[in-house]
Design a protein around this motif. Structure first.
Motif, mmCIF file in Angstrom:
data_model
loop_
_atom_site.group_PDB
_atom_site.id
_atom_site.type_symbol
_atom_site.label_atom_id
_atom_site.label_comp_id
_atom_site.label_asym_id
_atom_site.label_seq_id
_atom_site.Cartn_x
_atom_site.Cartn_y
_atom_site.Cartn_z
ATOM 1 N N HIS A 91 -5.557 6.156 -3.870
ATOM 2 C CA HIS A 91 -6.150 6.225 -5.285
ATOM 3 C C HIS A 91 -7.737 5.166 -5.203
ATOM 4 O O HIS A 91 -8.400 4.921 -6.420
ATOM 5 C CB HIS A 91 -5.411 5.812 -6.563
ATOM 6 N N ASP B 272 0.187 9.825 -2.062
ATOM 7 C CA ASP B 272 -1.438 9.277 -2.968
ATOM 8 C C ASP B 272 -1.325 8.533 -1.474
ATOM 9 O O ASP B 272 -1.913 7.331 -1.631
ATOM 10 C CB ASP B 272 -0.825 8.579 -3.872
ATOM 11 N N ARG C 287 6.976 7.151 -10.792
ATOM 12 C CA ARG C 287 6.753 7.993 -11.229
ATOM 13 C C ARG C 287 5.702 7.242 -12.260
ATOM 14 O O ARG C 287 5.604 6.073 -12.635
ATOM 15 C CB ARG C 287 7.210 8.582 -12.628
ATOM 16 N N SER C 288 4.163 7.452 -11.835
ATOM 17 C CA SER C 288 2.739 6.776 -12.309
ATOM 18 C C SER C 288 3.082 6.275 -13.362
ATOM 19 O O SER C 288 3.378 7.032 -14.276
ATOM 20 C CB SER C 288 1.663 7.442 -11.606
ATOM 21 N N GLN D 178 2.024 12.005 -11.773
ATOM 22 C CA GLN D 178 2.370 12.370 -10.169
ATOM 23 C C GLN D 178 3.789 11.360 -10.387
ATOM 24 O O GLN D 178 4.067 10.766 -10.362
ATOM 25 C CB GLN D 178 1.635 11.403 -9.454
ATOM 26 N N SER E 73 -2.608 -2.146 -2.376
ATOM 27 C CA SER E 73 -2.180 -1.005 -2.331
ATOM 28 C C SER E 73 -3.645 -0.144 -0.606
ATOM 29 O O SER E 73 -4.123 -0.900 -0.820
ATOM 30 C CB SER E 73 -3.339 -0.115 -3.332
ATOM 31 N N ALA F 44 2.408 1.678 -4.322
ATOM 32 C CA ALA F 44 2.753 1.084 -5.797
ATOM 33 C C ALA F 44 3.612 0.327 -6.535
ATOM 34 O O ALA F 44 4.668 -0.490 -5.415
ATOM 35 C CB ALA F 44 3.252 2.507 -7.118
#
Length: 317
Positions: free
Chosen positions: A160, A190, A246-247, A252, A269, A286
């Motif tokens: 991302h 990710d 979970r996003s 996702q 990140s 995350a």
């Protein structure tokens, strides 16, 4: 020690007279006794010089000098006898004194020193309107972190951070800037794999460590560029293993994650989660945001390095 007698081959005695078996003449009876001059006294060195060649004298003085040196050494040792043999107790006492009087770097400081040469700043660039004439200028769309895992410039980061970027720029620890390209992705975790176009001459790749023996409570450190500031380090512990996240958009879900409490914020990140030995055990992916404020509340997640390394085609541990 008594010096041995010195002999001469002369047939005269030491007073210069004839040999002892020669008869002595009687002095004249009518002549009064006269005082004779005493023969000149000669030094021992003169007598030795007369009886020995020059090289023998040189040898003699050498022997004398050697004897004097041995005497001096003997005298010195008598004044300064050799010290006693060191014991384990002496060694332990010296080590303890050193530890008490020396400030050692913390475990986190040593870990940061090991990992920092491998940490890079990652920027996803894109063109945006400048708000004046409608033209677009290239600017920073996203800022994150990456870690070099192969010294030829292979970098792991989050997908991302670079997804949709027109250009990707990385900055190494020595200040060198380079463009980079995506050479691999792992969508389910990710993750993105980058190849830098230029690398430092002394590029150092991070050491990766298996997560098989990790346990909650183990000390860890996250290194990255939170809000673009850095490199920054934050220390904490592993809070749990095999977590699911979970996003916020619910698009996702990731599993088998490492939960940790070292502070992480947007910009961390893609950065490494490391042990106190500076070895990478995960890629920060995350943070938990129950209030949607994008700030750290004490729960962060990292993809285990086994999964992350497989995105680069590297074999598991």
């Amino acid at each position: 020690m008594r010096r041995p007698a010195l002999y001469s081959s002369s047939s005269h005695d030491r007073r210069g007279n004839d040999a002892p078996d020669a008869p002595e003449a009687d002095p004249p009876a009518q002549s009064p006794p006269q005082e004779l001059p005493l023969p000149a006294r000669t030094s021992r060195f003169s007598r030795l010089a007369a009886r020995f060649p020059a090289y023998n004298l040189y040898l003699l003085w050498s022997v004398i000098a050697l004897l004097a040196l041995l005497l001096a050494i003997s005298f010195s040792l008598s004044l300064h006898p050799p010290g006693r043999k060191l014991t384990q107790h002496d060694i332990n006492a010296a080590v303890l004194k050193t530890l008490e009087t020396t400030t050692l770097p913390s475990a986190a400081a040593k870990a940061y020193q090991v990992i920092s040469p491998s940490v890079v700043r990652v920027v996803g660039q894109g063109r945006e309107k400048d708000g004046k004439d409608g033209s677009k200028e290239e600017g920073e769309r996203s800022v994150g972190t990456g870690v070099v895992i192969v010294d030829k410039g292979i970098i792991l980061t989050n997908l991302h951070v670079v997804q949709g970027a027109e250009n990707i720029k990385v900055t190494f620890s020595d200040g060198l800037e380079s463009t980079a390209s995506i050479v691999g992705i792992q969508l389910e975790n990710d993750l993105a794999v980058l190849q830098a176009d230029k690398i430092p001459d002394d590029m150092i790749a991070a050491t990766m460590r298996s997560t098989a023996d990790l346990a909650p409570g183990d000390e860890v450190m996250a290194v990255g560029y939170p809000f673009g500031i850095g490199p920054s380090a934050s220390a904490g512990v592993i809070s749990g293993l095999k977590r699911t996240f979970r996003s916020p958009e619910g698009k996702q879900q990731m599993t088998n994650l490492i939960q940790f409490d070292a502070a992480a914020n947007p910009g961390n990140s893609g950065g490494p989660l490391v042990t106190m030995d500076g070895e990478v055990i995960g890629i920060v992916t995350a943070i938990y945001n129950p209030n949607q404020q994008r700030t750290f509340v004490g729960i962060g997640f990292a993809v285990p390095i086994e999964n992350a390394a497989s995105a680069a085609g590297m074999p598991p541990f």
